[in-house]
Design an enzyme around this catalytic site. Structure first.
Site, mmCIF file in Angstrom:
data_model
loop_
_atom_site.group_PDB
_atom_site.id
_atom_site.type_symbol
_atom_site.label_atom_id
_atom_site.label_comp_id
_atom_site.label_asym_id
_atom_site.label_seq_id
_atom_site.Cartn_x
_atom_site.Cartn_y
_atom_site.Cartn_z
ATOM 1 N N GLN A 123 0.839 -1.208 0.000
ATOM 2 C CA GLN A 123 0.000 0.000 0.000
ATOM 3 C C GLN A 123 0.872 1.255 0.000
ATOM 4 O O GLN A 123 1.513 1.562 1.010
ATOM 5 C CB GLN A 123 -0.861 -0.024 1.270
ATOM 6 C CG GLN A 123 -1.757 1.171 1.464
ATOM 7 C CD GLN A 123 -2.575 1.035 2.748
ATOM 8 O OE1 GLN A 123 -2.132 0.401 3.700
ATOM 9 N NE2 GLN A 123 -3.752 1.622 2.796
ATOM 10 N N GLY A 124 0.868 1.988 -1.107
ATOM 11 C CA GLY A 124 1.719 3.180 -1.223
ATOM 12 C C GLY A 124 0.939 4.447 -0.984
ATOM 13 O O GLY A 124 0.635 5.195 -1.925
ATOM 14 N N TYR A 125 0.602 4.693 0.270
ATOM 15 C CA TYR A 125 -0.105 5.933 0.629
ATOM 16 C C TYR A 125 0.858 6.920 1.301
ATOM 17 O O TYR A 125 1.110 7.995 0.807
ATOM 18 C CB TYR A 125 -1.233 5.641 1.637
ATOM 19 C CG TYR A 125 -2.530 5.102 1.092
ATOM 20 C CD1 TYR A 125 -2.625 4.549 -0.176
ATOM 21 C CD2 TYR A 125 -3.677 5.132 1.881
ATOM 22 C CE1 TYR A 125 -3.830 4.044 -0.640
ATOM 23 C CE2 TYR A 125 -4.891 4.641 1.431
ATOM 24 C CZ TYR A 125 -4.965 4.092 0.177
ATOM 25 O OH TYR A 125 -6.159 3.592 -0.254
ATOM 26 N N SER A 158 4.457 -1.287 4.215
ATOM 27 C CA SER A 158 4.563 -2.644 4.746
ATOM 28 C C SER A 158 4.726 -3.651 3.608
ATOM 29 O O SER A 158 4.005 -3.599 2.609
ATOM 30 C CB SER A 158 3.301 -3.019 5.524
ATOM 31 O OG SER A 158 3.136 -2.155 6.604
ATOM 32 N N GLU A 241 -9.564 -1.550 5.209
ATOM 33 C CA GLU A 241 -8.415 -1.838 6.082
ATOM 34 C C GLU A 241 -8.843 -1.813 7.551
ATOM 35 O O GLU A 241 -8.478 -2.685 8.328
ATOM 36 C CB GLU A 241 -7.317 -0.802 5.837
ATOM 37 C CG GLU A 241 -6.056 -1.092 6.629
ATOM 38 C CD GLU A 241 -4.918 -0.136 6.289
ATOM 39 O OE1 GLU A 241 -5.148 0.873 5.608
ATOM 40 O OE2 GLU A 241 -3.782 -0.431 6.716
ATOM 41 N N SER A 364 -4.180 6.778 12.857
ATOM 42 C CA SER A 364 -3.844 6.814 14.288
ATOM 43 C C SER A 364 -5.118 6.959 15.137
ATOM 44 O O SER A 364 -6.190 7.301 14.629
ATOM 45 C CB SER A 364 -2.910 7.999 14.566
ATOM 46 O OG SER A 364 -3.641 9.204 14.394
HETATM 47 C C1 LIG Z 1 3.578 -0.761 11.450
HETATM 48 C C2 LIG Z 1 3.132 0.270 10.451
HETATM 49 C C3 LIG Z 1 2.829 -0.138 9.179
HETATM 50 C C4 LIG Z 1 2.439 0.810 8.222
HETATM 51 N N1 LIG Z 1 2.178 0.395 6.938
HETATM 52 C C5 LIG Z 1 1.861 1.300 5.992
HETATM 53 C C6 LIG Z 1 1.663 0.891 4.629
HETATM 54 O O1 LIG Z 1 1.762 -0.286 4.295
HETATM 55 N N2 LIG Z 1 1.397 1.837 3.715
HETATM 56 C C7 LIG Z 1 1.260 3.161 4.032
HETATM 57 O O2 LIG Z 1 0.973 3.951 3.143
HETATM 58 N N3 LIG Z 1 1.449 3.598 5.311
HETATM 59 C C8 LIG Z 1 1.751 2.683 6.289
HETATM 60 N N4 LIG Z 1 1.963 3.107 7.588
HETATM 61 C C9 LIG Z 1 1.936 4.520 7.874
HETATM 62 C C10 LIG Z 1 0.740 5.003 8.678
HETATM 63 O O3 LIG Z 1 -0.411 5.015 7.888
HETATM 64 C C11 LIG Z 1 1.102 6.388 9.206
HETATM 65 O O4 LIG Z 1 2.181 6.251 10.106
HETATM 66 C C12 LIG Z 1 -0.070 7.044 9.911
HETATM 67 O O5 LIG Z 1 -1.072 7.374 8.992
HETATM 68 C C13 LIG Z 1 0.354 8.296 10.696
HETATM 69 O O6 LIG Z 1 1.052 9.167 9.868
HETATM 70 P P1 LIG Z 1 2.492 9.755 10.299
HETATM 71 O O7 LIG Z 1 3.338 8.616 10.746
HETATM 72 O O8 LIG Z 1 2.967 10.604 9.177
HETATM 73 O O9 LIG Z 1 2.205 10.634 11.557
HETATM 74 P P2 LIG Z 1 1.628 12.116 11.574
HETATM 75 O O10 LIG Z 1 0.461 12.205 10.649
HETATM 76 O O11 LIG Z 1 2.745 13.070 11.386
HETATM 77 O O12 LIG Z 1 1.072 12.219 13.042
HETATM 78 C C14 LIG Z 1 1.903 12.473 14.174
HETATM 79 C C15 LIG Z 1 1.011 12.570 15.408
HETATM 80 O O13 LIG Z 1 0.090 13.674 15.268
HETATM 81 C C16 LIG Z 1 -1.247 13.214 15.403
HETATM 82 N N5 LIG Z 1 -2.120 13.971 14.483
HETATM 83 C C17 LIG Z 1 -1.887 14.177 13.169
HETATM 84 N N6 LIG Z 1 -2.933 14.865 12.622
HETATM 85 C C18 LIG Z 1 -3.828 15.084 13.613
HETATM 86 C C19 LIG Z 1 -5.110 15.714 13.676
HETATM 87 N N7 LIG Z 1 -5.670 16.266 12.595
HETATM 88 N N8 LIG Z 1 -5.754 15.722 14.865
HETATM 89 C C20 LIG Z 1 -5.193 15.153 15.977
HETATM 90 N N9 LIG Z 1 -3.985 14.544 15.970
HETATM 91 C C21 LIG Z 1 -3.311 14.507 14.808
HETATM 92 C C22 LIG Z 1 -1.207 11.742 15.051
HETATM 93 O O14 LIG Z 1 -2.282 11.039 15.627
HETATM 94 C C23 LIG Z 1 0.141 11.336 15.605
HETATM 95 O O15 LIG Z 1 0.026 11.067 16.986
HETATM 96 C C24 LIG Z 1 2.346 2.181 8.566
HETATM 97 C C25 LIG Z 1 2.648 2.577 9.879
HETATM 98 C C26 LIG Z 1 3.047 1.637 10.817
HETATM 99 C C27 LIG Z 1 3.370 2.121 12.194
#
Ligand SMILES: Cc1cc2nc3c(=O)[nH]c(=O)nc-3n(C[C@H](O)[C@H](O)[C@H](O)COP(=O)(O)OP(=O)(O)OC[C@H]3O[C@@H](n4cnc5c(N)ncnc54)[C@H](O)[C@@H]3O)c2cc1C
Length: 382
Positions: A123-125, A158, A241, A364
């Protein structure tokens, strides 16, 4: 026991006591590196026997299985300690999205290899500047000579290191902003314009990766939904998902919980009143989770999952993270150190470390709460 359940149980027993006996229990969160080859062979065996994609329509190779049968399958699967699936992203995420949004030609091309375990997906998001705020994606794609050409970087992808295809959210209309002008592209991984770099996780293993697109190509027809309308398609996948993860998950959780209780008995932690209280609370919450999962599944059977999927995701992930903390607590000080060389983590340590990720991926906890606040409680946007 229903005939269907008996049939699954008998088939799993025969396979897992025979040729695939050594594959029992391999893989899963924090342990995806285990036995990839044998799990791929297992995925194909499941596919040959018609035990993948049970809920898909018959015309696309599924069984049109009612939800109760799908749940029975997941439960028996977990109970038999069958290896963790390598094709779950195909079956659970992109497959249903192709069924919803794909052309007949795309369905014919992409669904059979998913069902047979012949092609794996990732999944490339997410990108370095686009996680929770997914509309910030910067990966670009333009059309050239009957193909899309992609440039940009994805992260946390992932299983990209074993995937054959990636579904990529990319900006295809220059100058477009936010949710507009994005397209949902299906991109082959094995090509010179794609580079995959593993990221080491807390558990010491690498299950996700950075993925770099530098002139990567895919056929012009490999866009799901209309070009520029990728956001709608991407949201449908996210619904799957969050919803799909509840199916059958309870049995795995129950086992982990049982292991925590066993350890508490062994270490004497079960005599500590505070830990006892936490154990009982955890058990009760697991029961509640089961009821919540049933509710989500009822709504899933009525179509694409809605905010109920967010409730279930928030609940299970927070619970599982607390279980991880409890798993550490019942080990006492021993939980803080690995046994002698090669310093492998034990199951409870791995559970603790990996469960930190549960409240991040698939949206999250904060994001799930925002969705529930806005769509279920009708609160104004935060
Ligand atoms: C084990 C694992 C597997 C993953 N696999 C994939 C995958 O296969 N493909 C893929 O595309 N992604 C994948 N991800 C990525 C995952 O989707 C992102 O980590 C997630 O969406 C959070 O984005 P970020 O890490 O950029 O954190 P950020 O968006 O930068 O968030 C940082 C913090 O700020 C909070 N926050 C952000 N915006 C808001 C808001 N509007 N209101 C309140 N709080 C907020 C968040 O909850 C978090 O605590 C994976 C992540 C993990 C940990």
């Amino acid at each position: 026991m229903t005939g269907f359940r008996e049939e699954i149980r008998a088939w799993l027993r025969e396979q897992l006591e025979g040729e695939f006996a050594h594959a029992r229990g391999l893989g899963g969160p924090g342990r995806e590196h285990e036995g990839h080859e044998v799990r791929l062979a297992w995925e194909r065996r499941l596919g040959e026997a018609g035990w993948t994609c049970l809920g898909w329509p018959r015309r696309y190779g599924g069984r049109d299985a009612p939800l109760a049968d799908q749940v029975a399958f997941h439960e028996e699967y977990a109970r038999a300690d069958a290896p963790a699936r390598v094709g779950h992203i195909g079956e659970g995420l992109i497959g249903p999205t192709i069924i919803d949004f794909g052309t007949e030609e795309q369905k014919r091309r992409f669904l059979p290899p998913i069902r047979r375990g012949r092609e794996l997906w990732c999944q490339g998001y997410s990108e370095p500047e686009a996680g929770s705020d997914l509309a910030g994606v910067r990966t670009r794609a333009r059309q050239e000579g009957g193909e899309w050409v992609l440039t940009g970087q994805k992260t946390w992808t992932s299983l990209a290191h074993v995937a054959d295809w990636c579904f990529v959210l990319a900006r295809t209309e220059p100058g477009s902003r936010r949710h507009a002008g994005l397209s949902y592209l299906l991109v082959p991984m094995d090509q010179p314009g794609v580079e995959v770099r593993p990221i080491v996780q807390l558990t010491g293993t690498s299950e996700f990766n950075e993925v770099f697109f530098d002139g990567a190509r895919t056929a012009a027809g490999n866009v799901l939904g209309a070009p520029g309308e990728g956001w709608r398609v991407a949201m449908a996948t996210l619904g799957y998902e969050r919803g799909a993860s509840t199916l059958g998950q309870q049995i795995g959780f129950q086992r982990e919980f049982d292991r925590v209780v066993e350890t508490a008995r062994r270490t004497g932690a079960a005599g500590d009143p505070v830990l006892r209280d936490r154990l009982v609370r955890s058990w009760l919450e697991l029961r509640i989770m089961r009821l919540n999962a049933l509710r989500t599944m009822t709504s899933l059977s009525a179509g694409t999952p809605g905010p109920e999927a967010s409730i279930a995701k928030l609940y299970w992930s927070e619970w599982h993270r607390r279980l991880g903390e409890l798993a550490q607590a019942v080990q006492g000080r021993a939980g803080l150190v690995a046994d002698g060389p090669p310093y492998e983590l034990n199951d409870l340590q791995r559970l603790y470390l990996f469960s930190r990720a549960d409240t991040i991926y698939a949206g999250s906890s904060e994001i799930q709460r925002n969705i529930i606040a806005e769509r279920t409680l009708g609160l104004p946007k935060g």
